[in-house]
Scaffold this motif. Structure first.
Motif, PDB file in Angstrom:
ATOM      1  N   GLY A 157      77.923 -12.918 -27.741  1.00 48.18           N
ATOM      2  CA  GLY A 157      78.125 -14.243 -27.201  1.00 48.18           C
ATOM      3  C   GLY A 157      77.391 -14.479 -25.896  1.00 48.18           C
ATOM      4  N   TYR A 158      76.741 -13.439 -25.366  1.00 48.30           N
ATOM      5  CA  TYR A 158      76.023 -13.612 -24.101  1.00 48.30           C
ATOM      6  C   TYR A 158      74.540 -13.368 -24.316  1.00 48.30           C
ATOM      7  CZ  TYR A 158      80.509 -13.824 -21.814  1.00 48.30           C
ATOM      8  OH  TYR A 158      81.760 -14.204 -21.435  1.00 48.30           O
ATOM      9  N   ALA A 159      73.727 -13.998 -23.459  1.00 48.30           N
ATOM     10  CA  ALA A 159      72.282 -13.835 -23.571  1.00 48.30           C
ATOM     11  C   ALA A 159      71.858 -12.577 -22.813  1.00 48.30           C
ATOM     12  CB  ALA A 159      71.577 -15.064 -22.985  1.00 48.30           C
ATOM     13  N   PRO A 160      70.796 -11.894 -23.266  1.00 46.25           N
ATOM     14  CA  PRO A 160      70.340 -10.665 -22.589  1.00 46.25           C
ATOM     15  C   PRO A 160      69.535 -10.991 -21.329  1.00 46.25           C
ATOM     16  CG  PRO A 160      68.980 -11.088 -24.488  1.00 46.25           C
ATOM     17  CD  PRO A 160      70.000 -12.188 -24.453  1.00 46.25           C
ATOM     18  N   ILE A 161      70.194 -11.507 -20.316  1.00 46.88           N
ATOM     19  CA  ILE A 161      69.468 -11.943 -19.128  1.00 46.88           C
ATOM     20  C   ILE A 161      69.686 -11.032 -17.938  1.00 46.88           C
ATOM     21  CG2 ILE A 161      69.388 -14.397 -19.707  1.00 46.88           C
ATOM     22  CD1 ILE A 161      71.938 -14.665 -17.962  1.00 46.88           C
TER      23      ILE A 161
END
Lengths: 558, 349, 252
Positions: free
Chosen positions: B292-296
């Protein structure tokens, strides 16, 4: 009766008339080049004998320095960095330049063709090349030493060796890489020779056990050594270019190095001990005048050791955070690999039963081997047992165990073999009393040196310590005292064997009344070994055949 | 072992007083020693057996007494015997050793945790309360202690012979070992894996104290900042709080109570959040992205020392709510000075 | 397995021996028969290849481990290799292997000129392979994709800036492309080293073949070298898909 039967089987020809054969492999050609360019397996064996002896005494000198430094708890003889270089050199030289090539290079080269009734090994040029490659590796090792030494330990542990030391790691790694090829070439040569060059009638189960054990060791050399080569190349590349295949900071895995390194280096200990077991089989059979008890079991146990030996490497990594389940498997396999060695010991012991035993020097060395190897093997079980290993690994217990197996086992067997085949190699006998004294001295000195180290190990003293807590001094002093005796025991053979070259009694072709094909030809053997290829028409270790043959010869001559 | 405790104590103490045996100072030591005695007996028995056989046969069948050898092919019965019996003994040793291994390496759940960082050539111990020690470790008696260990450079090995424990301290990953000390006193600590020039100098003392003494020691040696507090400052100064703050707009997952939970990653793997996971996620975030999270998240490889990482791990471990994190955000936004980070928290100590 | 040796029929052996002495000057004295010599030679060669397998095996193991750990980096880095050159090189190597096989046949048929022609073609194809490989290495050098201090990951963190249609990698994963390239250079470099050694031997074989050494029934060196050359081919046949073709399809 008792007056007629002496306590020796040595039967030398009448010294007043006996002469060495007119032409043999040593005097066949003269000049340095005839040695340096020889393709004769017997001459190459002698080249190996000189070079491994040379390296043994260099490695031994380092052992002496290590023991001297450890006389006192403080690093007062040498500083810690020098001490680290000492034990690294001792390990590298003794393992890669002495133990691995000693028995195969000297005795294997000399005897394999003779024992199977062949004129030479399958690839004589390759054989010579393997010696040159070995010498190149040895020279490079010495170069690393002279240039300032290397202090990785013989295990080259990463990332220490790749990113944290500024000594001659690459030189040393390349030296071992090159030496490895010598061992590969020897292995290939032995396997092909044993498969393809046996004389008519020499079936697999008529082969002396010396050949079985060399065959098993050769398999390990051929399959294991290349993996060490890959590993060392990767270490050198990582160090040269600063990349991180084994460095966790750069995404590498240091445990991968451990896996690759021990995949070779565990089987390597079987490369060192298996040929020695072959020697022991020959000697015990000869001096008890008996076929080896359970020949097939002893033969197959060599192969089993080679086979299992490949699947136990992880027992060097039990405390390194490997998966507990893989640790369970590797511990079990380690227990299994101990069994064939136990079988061999008992088979040798029962070979003595109902024999007709004499106690010449080679036999004394073999008794020494049996005792020390039994202790070495059983203490190996300590280390193979998971929970025990946690406390014992990386301590002097490991040092003691390893030396019991490799020096008490491997080196004792090498000396047994050298004494046993010395008359065949040179045509002359060495003085019996002093050689027995040397065997006993070695045995006593060895125990005095390494038994205290077991205790030190359980007390927890880690290995590779230049300085140690003062409460460990007494045991260390004992050990150093033992090393002095041991060093004396190793110097003696050098002296009397050299003496015997000129003054030793003429040995004749078969001084021990042994059955092997090598004993049925002149000593020293002629260059072509056999004028006509023999036919093996009897079983191996067939003393009745030998007795009949001797009787026949006597009657024909008479 | 069926040996009577009195006899056992007598034997062990006698050996120890003769300097032939290490002290038994942990709950594990007697178990290890029992197996050791068994193995020693096995070795003595085996060696004696071989020696007796060799000596007896040599005497009985020497050439004078037995001029002619009787040839024997072998004996399946005998050979089977000496295959099976050693195998059976070795298997007993195997099972015994395996049980001991699991006992030594599986910590009890109530163990207190202390962090150990190994570096050339010293041991640093970090207590959760913020007590720091070099080449020394103070522990209470009668309480299980788990060590979470990591190396900053090369392989080391944490070895305490009197406790019969040892574990490799590896760069790049946590390893753990535990013990419960039974006797107050000082015990030697060694680095047993060769780690470079001063390998033999990488030694120290473990001090086992009665619970009362230990409490006093803890109070007297505190640095004023617990590991978690150090971690909290790092959390703010490295900017972790700008994403991991548990607000609705947060770009990173909420870390409150994450320790010990099961997490689903973007690649579908289910992962238990432990010390090793937290450390890995800070250094190699892209391989540990929560679903659910972006790989940032950037990597912090090279920016945090192992001590700093331990502080952060300890902070996240103890994080029950996001209240304080959000407070720091508010402070920063309102233009007031953010809590200052002591320089040693992020750097080398 | 070795019936030729186990036989105790002296007549057989004797016949073989005579045959050997008469027909072949290359028969070495310590072998009883020519057949024995030839078998020993090829057996030795097979054993040598076994050691080679173990040698490359260590590197394949490292490859498998890191591919498993850093799969995204391996995919992206692998996409930077030229499949076209890789495929052409595969073709080149297979063709050279074929020529080598024809060469062995020519030697057995005792056709000297065909043998020389085939050996020369094999050599040329080998050189072509190495030139293409050099071109690839050079490109990587210019892109700073050679592992070490000059390694540059900007192409993987910012592919758009290089005109590459590829999702950017987070910096920590992009660093791991270095592991891929290290393995790429180590494995193809070791392979190339084997080819260079092979080419050296080929030159020696050609000069001997021209003298007619292998057109009179003595073909062991050609045969054994062919085994070695085929082994190099086979190694490449593993390297090519593992290095060039990781997850090729979904990106394009």
């Amino acid at each position: 009766m008792s007056t007629a039967i002496g306590n020796t089987i040595v039967s030398l020809p009448d010294q007043s008339t006996a002469r060495l054969p007119k032409r043999h492999y040593i005097n066949n050609e003269y000049g340095l080049l005839s040695w340096l360019l020889t393709e004769d397996h017997k001459r190459i064996a002698l080249l190996y004998l000189f070079s491994v002896t040379f390296f043994f005494f260099i490695g031994g000198a380092f052992a002496g320095l290590i023991r001297l430094e450890l006389l006192t708890p403080q690093p007062d003889l040498v500083a810690a960095d020098t001490y680290n270089k000492f034990f690294t050199m001792h390990g590298l030289i003794m393992i890669f330049l002495f133990l691995v090539p000693s028995i195969p290079g000297v005795l294997g080269n000399f005897l394999i063709p003779l024992m199977i009734g062949a004129k030479d090994l399958a690839f004589p040029k390759l054989n010579l090349l393997s010696w040159y490659v070995y010498m190149a590796g040895g020279t490079l090792t010495l170069a690393a030493l002279v240039l300032g030494g290397v202090d990785t330990g013989w295990t080259f542990t990463t990332p220490l060796s790749t990113h944290y030391l500024n000594t001659h790691v690459i030189t040393a790694a390349m030296a071992i890489f090159i030496t490895g090829f010598s061992s590969i070439l020897t292995g290939i040569n032995f396997i092909v020779t044993i498969h393809r060059m046996r004389c008519p009638g020499m079936t697999w189960f008529r082969m002396p056990l010396f050949l079985w054990s060399h065959y098993a060791a050769s398999l390990l050399m051929v399959l294991g050594t290349p993996v060490l080569a890959t590993t060392l190349v990767l270490v050198a590349l990582e160090r040269l270019f600063g990349i991180g295949i084994f460095d966790p900071a750069k995404g590498g895995d240091p445990l991968l190095f451990q896996h690759l390194f021990w995949f070779y280096s565990h089987p390597a200990v079987y490369i060192m001990i298996l040929p020695g077991m072959g020697v022991v089989s020959e000697v015990i059979s000869t001096f008890s005048r008996k076929r080896i008890f359970g020949y097939t079991a002893v033969a197959f146990s060599s192969v089993a050791i080679a086979l299992f030996g490949f699947f136990v490497w992880e027992h060097h990594m039990f405390i390194m955070g490997v998966s507990s389940y893989s640790a369970l498997v590797f511990s079990l396999l380690t227990m299994l690999v101990a069994v064939p060695s136990a079988i061999k010991i008992f088979n040798w012991a029962f070979t003595l039963q109902k024999g007709s035993i004499t106690f010449e020097t080679p036999m004394l060395y073999c008794f020494g081997f049996m005792g020390l190897f039994t202790i070495g093997g059983l203490t190996g079980v300590f280390l193979g047992s998971l929970g025990m290993d946690i406390h014992l690994t990386e301590t002097y217990f490991v040092v003691a165990h390893f030396h019991f197996v490799m020096v008490g086992g491997g080196l004792m067997a090498f000396l047994a073999g050298i004494h046993f085949w010395w008359p065949k190699m040179t045509g002359r006998m060495y003085p019996e009393t002093i050689s027995k004294l040397a065997a006993v001295t070695t045995f006593i000195g060895f125990n005095l040196t390494f038994l205290p180290q077991f205790v030190l190990g359980y007390l927890g003293l880690p290995r590779r310590y230049a300085a140690y807590p003062p409460e460990f001094q007494v045991l260390n002093v004992l050990s150093t005292a033992g090393a002095t005796v041991l060093g004396f025991g190793y110097m003696l053979p050098l002296l009397y064997l050299a003496w015997s070259l000129k003054y030793g009694a003429i040995a004749g072709s078969n001084p021990w009344q042994a059955t092997g094909l090598e004993w049925q030809i002149a000593s020293p053997p002629p260059t072509e070994n056999f004028t006509e290829i023999p036919i093996m028409d009897h079983e191996v270790y067939d003393y009745e055949w030998l007795a009949n043959k001797t009787k026949k010869e006597v009657t024909t001559v008479g | 072992m069926g040996l009577s405790p009195v006899l056992w104590q007598f034997l062990v103490n006698w050996l120890h007083n003769a300097s032939l045996f290490p002290a038994e100072a942990s709950t594990i030591a007697p178990y290890t020693d029992a197996l050791y005695f068994f193995l020693v007996l096995m070795t003595i028995f085996g060696t004696t057996l071989v020696a007796v056989l060799v000596v007896f046969f040599s005497a009985r069948y020497s050439r004078q007494r037995s001029p002619v050898a009787t040839q024997i092919e072998g004996s399946t019965l005998l050979e089977t015997t000496w295959t099976i019996i050693p195998l059976a003994i070795f298997l007993v040793v195997y099972v015994w050793g395996a049980l001991l291994y699991f006992r030594i390496y599986n910590p009890p759940t109530n163990a207190m945790n202390i962090y150990i960082v190994g570096k050339q050539w010293m041991w640093k111990a970090e207590h959760p309360g913020g007590q720091h020690e070099i080449d020394a470790l103070h522990v209470p008696m009668g309480r299980p202690v788990q060590l979470t260990m990591i190396s900053q450079d090369v392989f080391h090995s944490f070895s305490v012979p009197d406790f019969r424990i040892k574990r490799e301290v590896i760069p790049g990953r946590y390893s753990t070992v535990w013990f419960e000390a039974t006797k107050a006193g000082n015990y030697r600590l060694f680095c047993s894996q060769y780690c470079g020039t001063q390998h033999s100098g990488m030694v120290g003392w473990i001090t086992v104290m009665t619970p009362g003494d230990y409490k006093t020691w803890l109070e007297q040696s505190t640095s004023g900042q617990s590991l978690a507090q150090n971690g909290e400052r790092l959390f703010a100064s490295m900017g972790c709080n700008s994403c991991h703050n548990g607000t609705a707009a947060a770009r990173g997952p909420d870390l409150a109570g994450v320790y010990g939970s099961k997490l689903t990653l973007t690649d579908g793997r289910q992962i238990l959040v432990d010390d090793a996971y937290l450390r890995d996620a800070i250094l190699n975030p892209s391989a540990h992205v929560t679903a659910g999270y972006a790989p940032i998240m950037p990597t912090y490889q090279g920016q945090l020392s192992e001590d700093g990482l331990i502080d952060l791990v300890e902070f996240i471990k103890n994080m029950q709510s996001d209240y304080r994190v959000q407070q720091t955000l508010v402070t920063a936004a309102s233009g007031e000075s953010a809590p200052t980070t002591p320089p040693q928290a992020a750097g080398e100590r | 397995m070795d019936s030729a040796l186990a036989t105790t029929d002296p007549a057989d052996l004797h016949a073989g021996q005579e045959h050997g002495h008469v027909s072949l000057p290359q028969h070495r004295h310590h072998f009883e028969t020519v057949e024995q010599q030839r078998e020993a030679g090829s057996f030795g060669m097979w054993l040598f290849l076994l050691t080679e397998i173990m040698f490359f095996g260590g590197m394949f193991l490292a490859y498998l481990l890191y591919r498993n750990w850093y799969y995204p980096a391996f995919v992206v880095a692998s996409n930077q290799l030229s499949v076209r050159i890789g495929t052409i090189n595969t073709m080149v190597l297979i063709t050279s292997g074929f020529c080598m096989a024809v060469g062995v046949w020519a030697a057995e048929m005792r056709r000297r000129s065909l043998l020389v022609a085939m050996l020369v073609t094999t050599t040329l194809l080998g050189v072509l392979f190495l030139s293409l490989k050099y071109g690839e290495y050079h490109e990587k050098y210019e892109l700073h994709h050679i592992p070490g201090n000059n390694f540059n990951i900007s192409m993987f963190t910012n592919p758009a800036g290089y005109g590459i249609k590829e999702a950017p990698l987070p910096p920590d994963m992009a660093q791991k492309t270095q592991v891929f390239f290290f393995l790429y250079f180590a494995m193809t470099g070791m392979h190339a080293l084997h080819m260079i050694i092979g080419l050296g031997i080929l030159c020696w074989l050609i000069s001997r073949a021209r003298r007619g050494d292998f057109s009179a029934g003595y073909v062991a060196p050609v045969e054994n070298f062919a085994l070695y050359w085929h082994f190099i081919d086979v190694v490449w046949l593993f390297l090519y898909p593992l290095l060039y073709l990781i997850n090729r399809h979904p990106m394009h």
